[in-house]
Motif scaffolding. Structure first.
Motif, PDB file in Angstrom:
ATOM      1  N   LYS A 156     -40.624  37.336 -29.760  1.00 42.16           N
ATOM      2  CA  LYS A 156     -41.000  38.959 -29.264  1.00 42.16           C
ATOM      3  C   LYS A 156     -40.463  40.060 -30.076  1.00 42.16           C
ATOM      4  O   LYS A 156     -40.848  41.265 -29.904  1.00 42.16           O
ATOM      5  N   ASP A 157     -39.011  39.719 -30.759  1.00 41.37           N
ATOM      6  CA  ASP A 157     -38.433  40.805 -31.359  1.00 41.37           C
ATOM      7  C   ASP A 157     -39.099  41.049 -32.515  1.00 41.37           C
ATOM      8  O   ASP A 157     -39.704  40.341 -33.361  1.00 41.37           O
ATOM      9  N   HIS A 158     -39.002  42.443 -32.891  1.00 43.97           N
ATOM     10  CA  HIS A 158     -39.377  42.980 -34.322  1.00 43.97           C
ATOM     11  C   HIS A 158     -38.499  42.296 -35.400  1.00 43.97           C
ATOM     12  O   HIS A 158     -37.398  42.117 -35.224  1.00 43.97           O
ATOM     13  N   PRO A 159     -39.173  41.829 -36.503  1.00 44.61           N
ATOM     14  CA  PRO A 159     -38.353  41.534 -37.729  1.00 44.61           C
ATOM     15  C   PRO A 159     -37.076  42.338 -38.049  1.00 44.61           C
ATOM     16  O   PRO A 159     -36.171  41.736 -38.393  1.00 44.61           O
ATOM     17  N   SER A 160     -37.338  43.515 -38.008  1.00 45.13           N
ATOM     18  CA  SER A 160     -36.314  44.526 -38.355  1.00 45.13           C
ATOM     19  C   SER A 160     -34.921  44.269 -37.464  1.00 45.13           C
ATOM     20  O   SER A 160     -33.843  44.381 -37.961  1.00 45.13           O
ATOM     21  N   CYS A 161     -35.352  43.651 -36.250  1.00 47.70           N
ATOM     22  CA  CYS A 161     -34.122  43.576 -35.162  1.00 47.70           C
ATOM     23  C   CYS A 161     -33.181  42.539 -35.885  1.00 47.70           C
ATOM     24  O   CYS A 161     -31.931  42.527 -35.549  1.00 47.70           O
ATOM     25  N   PHE A 162     -33.991  41.396 -36.160  1.00 50.65           N
ATOM     26  CA  PHE A 162     -33.010  40.298 -36.761  1.00 50.65           C
ATOM     27  C   PHE A 162     -32.174  40.541 -37.838  1.00 50.65           C
ATOM     28  O   PHE A 162     -31.009  40.339 -37.843  1.00 50.65           O
ATOM     29  N   ALA A 163     -32.765  41.375 -38.848  1.00 50.97           N
ATOM     30  CA  ALA A 163     -32.034  41.874 -40.087  1.00 50.97           C
ATOM     31  C   ALA A 163     -30.869  42.761 -39.650  1.00 50.97           C
ATOM     32  O   ALA A 163     -29.713  42.371 -40.446  1.00 50.97           O
ATOM     33  N   VAL A 164     -31.159  43.635 -38.815  1.00 56.90           N
ATOM     34  CA  VAL A 164     -30.263  44.674 -38.637  1.00 56.90           C
ATOM     35  C   VAL A 164     -28.914  43.948 -37.883  1.00 56.90           C
ATOM     36  O   VAL A 164     -27.807  44.394 -38.442  1.00 56.90           O
ATOM     37  N   TRP A 165     -29.098  43.208 -36.783  1.00 60.73           N
ATOM     38  CA  TRP A 165     -28.151  42.897 -36.145  1.00 60.73           C
ATOM     39  C   TRP A 165     -27.327  41.772 -36.691  1.00 60.73           C
ATOM     40  O   TRP A 165     -25.861  41.552 -36.677  1.00 60.73           O
ATOM     41  N   VAL A 166     -27.710  40.828 -37.754  1.00 66.18           N
ATOM     42  CA  VAL A 166     -27.201  39.941 -38.609  1.00 66.18           C
ATOM     43  C   VAL A 166     -26.157  40.794 -39.491  1.00 66.18           C
ATOM     44  O   VAL A 166     -24.926  40.459 -39.640  1.00 66.18           O
ATOM     45  N   ASN A 167     -26.572  42.019 -40.012  1.00 67.08           N
ATOM     46  CA  ASN A 167     -25.838  42.554 -40.967  1.00 67.08           C
ATOM     47  C   ASN A 167     -24.866  43.538 -40.337  1.00 67.08           C
ATOM     48  O   ASN A 167     -23.693  43.625 -40.919  1.00 67.08           O
ATOM     49  N   VAL A 168     -25.055  43.862 -39.078  1.00 74.71           N
ATOM     50  CA  VAL A 168     -24.137  44.448 -38.209  1.00 74.71           C
ATOM     51  C   VAL A 168     -23.072  43.363 -38.100  1.00 74.71           C
ATOM     52  O   VAL A 168     -21.743  43.739 -38.091  1.00 74.71           O
ATOM     53  N   GLY A 169     -23.248  42.232 -37.750  1.00 79.42           N
ATOM     54  CA  GLY A 169     -22.197  41.144 -37.373  1.00 79.42           C
ATOM     55  C   GLY A 169     -21.512  41.047 -38.637  1.00 79.42           C
ATOM     56  O   GLY A 169     -20.185  40.705 -38.541  1.00 79.42           O
TER      57      GLY A 169
END
Length: 302
Positions: A173-186
């Motif tokens: 259910k998460d927006h694709p941008s959510c996956f990209a942002v939090w991986v790069n924050v990590g």
């Protein structure tokens, strides 16, 4: 879907994978001048920009709020090590050799889908996994010069990234941008404590290459997500393998790398064929599941 409706998705996918190859080229250029931690940190900063802008244009920063924060925390925790391993491999290996190993990720994801997602994998896909890993062994055959520390890093990175990608299915259910942002924050969070100890003052040219590489990475992810929104995975995913051709040309022109030998091409072909078959089988199973669901709905309505 008709050919005319899938053509835009194919063109976007080809562009996305070309952009990813350019990002990896930027990483390789900097890998000989900076510590891999610094390369990863600067790259993550640039990668954050396109998906954040995407979220803003698509509905606001609320799209970056994950439905299941724990899943994103796991992905963010694994991403720094995965990024360091793959960037180190890119820095010291020809891109074609690194890609040949990375193409095993669909095979690894299929194997991981059993313990992580509880999916049933039939004998056809397990056979494709086994055949694909035989292709990897051909690529890394003794005496080839590929089976060294960098290749082991690439294998480790492929396993970690496969795990990171596999658990995306647990948060549909998460927006694709959510996956990209939090991986790069990590990734950025993992690099910052180490960065002062490996710091090299960047030149203006290095800053430009790094920033551009990060933007390309984030932009490539955005394009890839767009391609997947326009067509099924079975149509889009196989075009990833065109990166081998992109990398061969860039390696020859930019880095003066020799073209892969016949054994490497043969092993890569086996891995690619196995990956395409796995994607095909997953697409067929998804269609069958949708059809059964529709029939069940019609039965209840009747």
């Amino acid at each position: 879907m008709t050919g005319s409706s899938t053509l835009p998705a194919i063109l976007v996918a080809l562009a996305a994978f070309f952009v990813f190859t350019l990002q990896d080229t930027a990483v390789k250029l900097l890998g000989g001048e900076w510590h891999v931690v610094q390369v990863a940190a600067f790259n993550a900063i640039g990668c954050l920009i396109p998906p954040t802008l995407w979220a803003l244009s698509a509905g606001g920063l609320r799209l970056l709020r994950p439905a299941n924060p724990r899943l994103h925390l796991v992905r963010a925790a694994l991403a720094p090590l995965a990024c360091v391993l793959v960037f180190y491999a890119y820095a010291v290996m020809p891109l074609t050799d690194a890609y040949a190993i990375a193409f095993s990720q669909p095979l690894i994801i299929t194997a991981l889908s059993v313990p992580i997602l509880g999916e049933k994998v039939g004998w056809r896909r397990w056979s494709a996994v086994v055949v694909g890993f035989l292709g990897v062994l051909i690529i890394l055959r003794p005496g080839s010069g590929l089976f060294g520390f960098a290749a082991l890093c690439m294998i480790g990175a492929s396993v970690l990234w496969s795990f990171i990608h596999a658990i995306i299915r647990l948060a549909p259910k998460d927006h694709p941008s959510c996956f990209a942002v939090w991986v790069n924050v990590g990734i950025l969070a993992g690099m910052l404590p180490v960065l002062p100890f490996v710091w090299t003052t960047p030149s203006a040219e290095q800053l430009m290459i790094s920033f551009l590489g990060g933007l390309l990475g984030g932009g490539g992810f955005t394009l890839m997500s767009l391609a997947y929104s326009k067509a099924e995975a079975g149509i889009v995913a196989p075009f990833q393998y065109v990166q081998m051709l992109y990398a061969a040309v860039i390696g020859l022109v930019v880095f003066g790398d020799a073209l892969p030998d016949a054994w490497t091409w043969a092993g890569t072909a086996i891995v690619i064929a196995s990956g395409i078959y796995i994607v095909h089988r997953e697409t067929v199973r998804r269609r069958e599941a949708v059809t059964l669901q529709r029939l069940a709905t019609l039965g209840q309505a009747g």
